[in-house]
Design an enzyme around this catalytic site. Structure first.
Site: not given
Length: 298
Positions: A152-154
């Protein structure tokens, strides 16, 4: 006690010890799926270099979005072209390799709007990729993956903990659902910080690249300090050192093999939570031979 009885007990003890040692052995985790020139999933597992393979990515989901996945040039999930991966997945699993579905990624459209939304996403993942049943054709065929990887990067920081709880609850239905995550090394992670405190994640491969404040440099102290914080503060079974498999695989953070083996691994392997090394990605590993070069030292 007869000699036969003694031998039977000895054999049983030896088998048990082997299983225990095997379960605690360090290994290499790899991301596969984002380059059609990296070989098949079955070929990836056949190298013998990896203990974990993350199929990347399910990049659209949550908040009313229709879930979408992208496996680059490997196959088209929207024409049912990826159902053939069932045979590859099962081939990997027969070798003892855990195969995960990675959700999120650096470029994607995803978020969770509520606890109910997290439950709906968990149900979708269970029915379409894990041990559940779908009314339609499952994107990767009938194979049951070992778990879900949170890259998860956003999408904000809310409700990833709820998603982890709902997914973990499915473990009561037979096969364990493994949960893994790939946070950035600045602590705490901006997106997964809360979720990682649930204690539900089995393996956490921290991205020690594209993050100059905590990645490797001529002075190892920044990486070492960050590693100590991750291993002491995160209630996960094992923590992995996440690295690019080649200098071209990331903007920064690549560690030459000689430096990794002689300087970095001796420092971090002393932690009881040390799990091994994660590499991005199979394509770049093919170019560099990185996993093969470090395998015996991991």
């Amino acid at each position: 006690m007869s000699l036969d009885s003694q031998m039977a007990i000895y054999s049983a003890a030896l088998i048990l010890a082997t299983l225990v040692m095997g379960s605690n052995a360090a290994g290499i985790s790899i991301y596969w799926g984002q380059n059609g020139n990296e070989g098949t999933l079955a070929q990836t597992c056949a190298t013998g270099n990896y203990e974990y393979v993350n199929i990347a990515f399910l990049w659209t989901f949550g908040n009313g979005r229709t879930p979408r996945m992208d496996l680059a040039g490997h196959c088209d999930p929207y024409s049912n072209g990826c159902t053939k991966l069932t045979a590859d997945i099962e081939s990997c699993q027969r070798k003892g390799i855990k195969v995960m579905l990675s959700i999120g990624g650096g470029i994607g459209s995803y978020s969770l709007s509520s606890k109910q939304d997290a439950q709906q996403v968990a149900t979708y993942l269970w029915d379409n990729f894990l041990g559940g049943k779908s009314s339609g054709i499952r994107p990767l065929g009938n194979a049951s993956l070992d778990g879900i990887d949170f890259d998860i990067e956003a999408g904000g920081s809310q409700h990833w903990d709820d998603l982890a709880r709902y997914l973990s609850a499915y473990s009561t239905q037979g096969k364990k659902v493994y949960l893994t995550a790939a946070p950035q090394c600045p602590y705490p992670d901006a997106w997964l910080g809360g979720a990682l405190q649930t204690g539900l994640f089995d393996y956490v491969w921290v991205q020690f690249y594209n993050n100059p404040p905590c990645q490797y440099s001529a002075n190892i102290s920044s990486l070492e300090d960050s590693w100590k914080q991750w291993t002491s503060d995160i209630p996960a079974s094992k923590i992995f050192l996440g690295l690019p498999a080649a200098s071209a695989a990331a903007g920064s953070g690549f560690i030459p093999v000689t430096d990794l083996v002689s300087k970095v691994l001796p420092v971090i392997k002393s932690s009881p939570k040390y799990g091994g090394v994660m590499l991005w990605s199979k394509y770049y590993d093919d170019q560099s031979g990185y996993s093969a070069a470090i395998k015996k030292d991991v």
